[in-house]
Structures are given as C-alpha cells and as structure tokens.
Design a protein around this motif. Structure first.
Motif, PDB file in Angstrom:
ATOM      1  N   ALA A  60      -9.463  54.274 -45.370  1.00  0.00           N
ATOM      2  CA  ALA A  60      -8.573  55.163 -44.620  1.00  0.00           C
ATOM      3  C   ALA A  60      -7.172  54.934 -45.169  1.00  0.00           C
ATOM      4  O   ALA A  60      -6.403  54.125 -44.638  1.00  0.00           O
ATOM      5  CB  ALA A  60      -8.660  54.849 -43.131  1.00  0.00           C
ATOM      6  N   GLY A  61      -6.871  55.607 -46.256  1.00  0.00           N
ATOM      7  CA  GLY A  61      -5.564  55.455 -46.907  1.00  0.00           C
ATOM      8  C   GLY A  61      -4.568  56.467 -46.364  1.00  0.00           C
ATOM      9  O   GLY A  61      -4.952  57.528 -45.860  1.00  0.00           O
ATOM     10  N   GLY A  62      -3.293  56.108 -46.473  1.00  0.00           N
ATOM     11  CA  GLY A  62      -2.243  57.049 -46.070  1.00  0.00           C
ATOM     12  C   GLY A  62      -1.782  56.877 -44.635  1.00  0.00           C
ATOM     13  O   GLY A  62      -1.123  57.768 -44.075  1.00  0.00           O
ATOM     14  N   ALA A  63      -2.092  55.711 -44.032  1.00  0.00           N
ATOM     15  CA  ALA A  63      -1.718  55.496 -42.621  1.00  0.00           C
ATOM     16  C   ALA A  63      -0.208  55.473 -42.417  1.00  0.00           C
ATOM     17  O   ALA A  63       0.270  55.642 -41.288  1.00  0.00           O
ATOM     18  CB  ALA A  63      -2.341  54.195 -42.115  1.00  0.00           C
ATOM     19  N   ALA A  64       0.561  55.290 -43.502  1.00  0.00           N
ATOM     20  CA  ALA A  64       2.027  55.272 -43.375  1.00  0.00           C
ATOM     21  C   ALA A  64       2.543  56.586 -42.798  1.00  0.00           C
ATOM     22  O   ALA A  64       3.573  56.613 -42.118  1.00  0.00           O
ATOM     23  CB  ALA A  64       2.661  55.009 -44.742  1.00  0.00           C
ATOM     24  N   ALA A  65       1.809  57.678 -43.042  1.00  0.00           N
ATOM     25  CA  ALA A  65       2.223  58.991 -42.520  1.00  0.00           C
ATOM     26  C   ALA A  65       2.321  58.969 -40.992  1.00  0.00           C
ATOM     27  O   ALA A  65       3.107  59.708 -40.397  1.00  0.00           O
ATOM     28  CB  ALA A  65       1.237  60.065 -42.983  1.00  0.00           C
TER      29      ALA A  65
END
Ligand SMILES: Cc1cc2nc3c(=O)[nH]c(=O)nc-3n(C[C@H](O)[C@H](O)[C@H](O)COP(=O)(O)O)c2cc1C
Length: 210
Positions: A179-184
């Motif tokens: 689950a990449g991109g959690a910084a968004a």
C-alpha cells in the motif's frame, strides 16, 4: 486439522496505522475462510526485544546439550518466538516502511528467530531453511510508491529483504501486497477510506481466489 494464523504487527501507530488496518482485514477474511482456525497475535511494539548480545551469540552457537542454565535463559525469548512460528501454518505481517527499510522492532524479532540449527542449518555446507510448509502474506505500507518500474523502486529495502530472510528460513510461499503512497493522506489529497479500499479489495480477492 484446524489451521493457525500468526498475525505479526510492527507499526507503532495503533488505530491510525495503515498496515494494522490491512492485517486486521486479512485476519477477518482468514477467519471466515477458516472458521475452526486459531489466530495468534504477536505485536512487536509491545514485545520486549533486546538486541542480540555476545552472551546470546555464545549461547546460540553452543550445542544444546552443553548449554548452561544461564545460556538457556538467554535464549528463552528466542525459543518461544521460534516455537510460535513452528506452531503456526500461516503468517501475516503488517510492515510500515521506516527509512526505506523495516521498523527496528521487526529487525529485533528477525534477529531472535534466525537461529542456527533451529530455523536454518549449514550442516550440509549450503544453507537450508528449517521452517518449511508455511505460507506468509506481507502487507507493506509506505508514504511513497516503490513498485517495480517506478523511479523509487531501488529504494525499497522492505520487500526484497523480507523475501530473502523468509526464503532463507524456508518460507518460500510469500505473497506481498504493497500500500504505497500513504503520504497523500497526510497532505489531505485522499481520504483514508478511498486510499484503503483497493488494498482491502486485493486482500478480499486472495480469499475469493483460494
Ligand atoms: C519513522 C518513519 C519513517 C518513515 N520512512 C519512510 C520511508 O523511508 N519511505 C516512505 O515512503 N515512507 C516512510 N514513512 C511513512 C510510512 O511508511 C507510512 O506513513 C506508512 O503508512 C506507515 O505504516 P503504518 O501506517 O502502518 O505505520 C515513514 C514513517 C515514519 C513514522
């Protein structure tokens, strides 16, 4: 024989954690697929995991029959964590990416479970993993995106490292969901539910396919 799932979490973020949300989803799906199954929780953020010491190394490399009571005591935690792995049929791991790698508590746990003549052997000259017949699902959460082919792919030391360690121990049936991109989420670019949904769907699909 009813199966046992070992649910291993390593995020310090509790309810706010993405990886814990995903392991919870996996456990719920697994329980539906295995109504008689048993789930064992291993929360590495609440397990006291000391770093490997000279005494630990000395004890691990002393033949079992020659160990002193003190050496047996030094290895007691390692013995119980390894017993937990042998007693389970399947593992699910929730892993947050921390500084391009795994959280330090997960590394401390790996250092406890990698034990000569317990989980691996060099008796034949080449390494042999002793943790055979197991299946692992690794659920990774990261702020950035490190999928194959992306510019950041070579910064991902989580998936290759965990595949290597588990493979070394004999666990070769490994599924990784990232689950990449959690910084968004932190930037308010996406809400939590919308971010999580495709990953929750992938986990549910694993059980539908089974
Ligand atoms: C100490 C720390 C280090 C982090 N390092 C990285 C990193 O190297 N790369 C990245 O993409 N995200 C990094 N992140 C972001 C986390 O991977 C992201 O927030 C993820 O959702 C963490 O999983 P969790 O929600 O289950 O704790 C870091 C977060 C923390 C708290």
């Amino acid at each position: 024989m009813p199966l046992t799932l070992l649910d291993i979490n390593s995020s310090p973020l509790g309810e706010a954690s993405i990886s814990r949300h995903l392991t919870h989803e996996f456990v719920e799906g697994w329980k539906l697929a295995n109504p008689d199954g048993k789930v064992v929780q291993r929360d590495l953020t609440s397990t006291v995991l000391p770093p490997v010491s000279a005494a630990w190394i000395g004890a691990a490399y002393t033949p079992e029959a020659s160990r002193t009571p003190e050496q047996n005591e030094t290895l007691a935690l390692s013995d119980s964590l390894i017993a937990e792995l042998f007693a389970a049929d399947e593992y699910v791991l929730g892993v947050p990416m921390h500084n391009f790698s795994i959280p330090s508590v997960l590394k401390l746990w790996i250092d406890e479970i990698c034990r000569v003549n317990k989980t691996f052997s060099y008796a034949t000259g080449t390494p042999v993993g002793l943790l055979t017949g197991k299946k692992a699902t690794i659920l990774i959460a990261s702020g950035g995106i490190y999928d194959k082919g992306t510019v950041m792919a070579s910064y991902n030391f989580v998936e290759p490292y965990l595949r290597t360690v588990f493979g070394f121990l004999g666990v070769t049936d490994v599924t990784v969901l990232s689950a990449g991109g959690a910084a968004a989420l932190n930037y308010g670019k996406i809400d939590r539910q919308t971010f999580l949904q495709p990953h929750v769907d992938s986990i549910r699909a694993q059980f539908q396919a089974a």
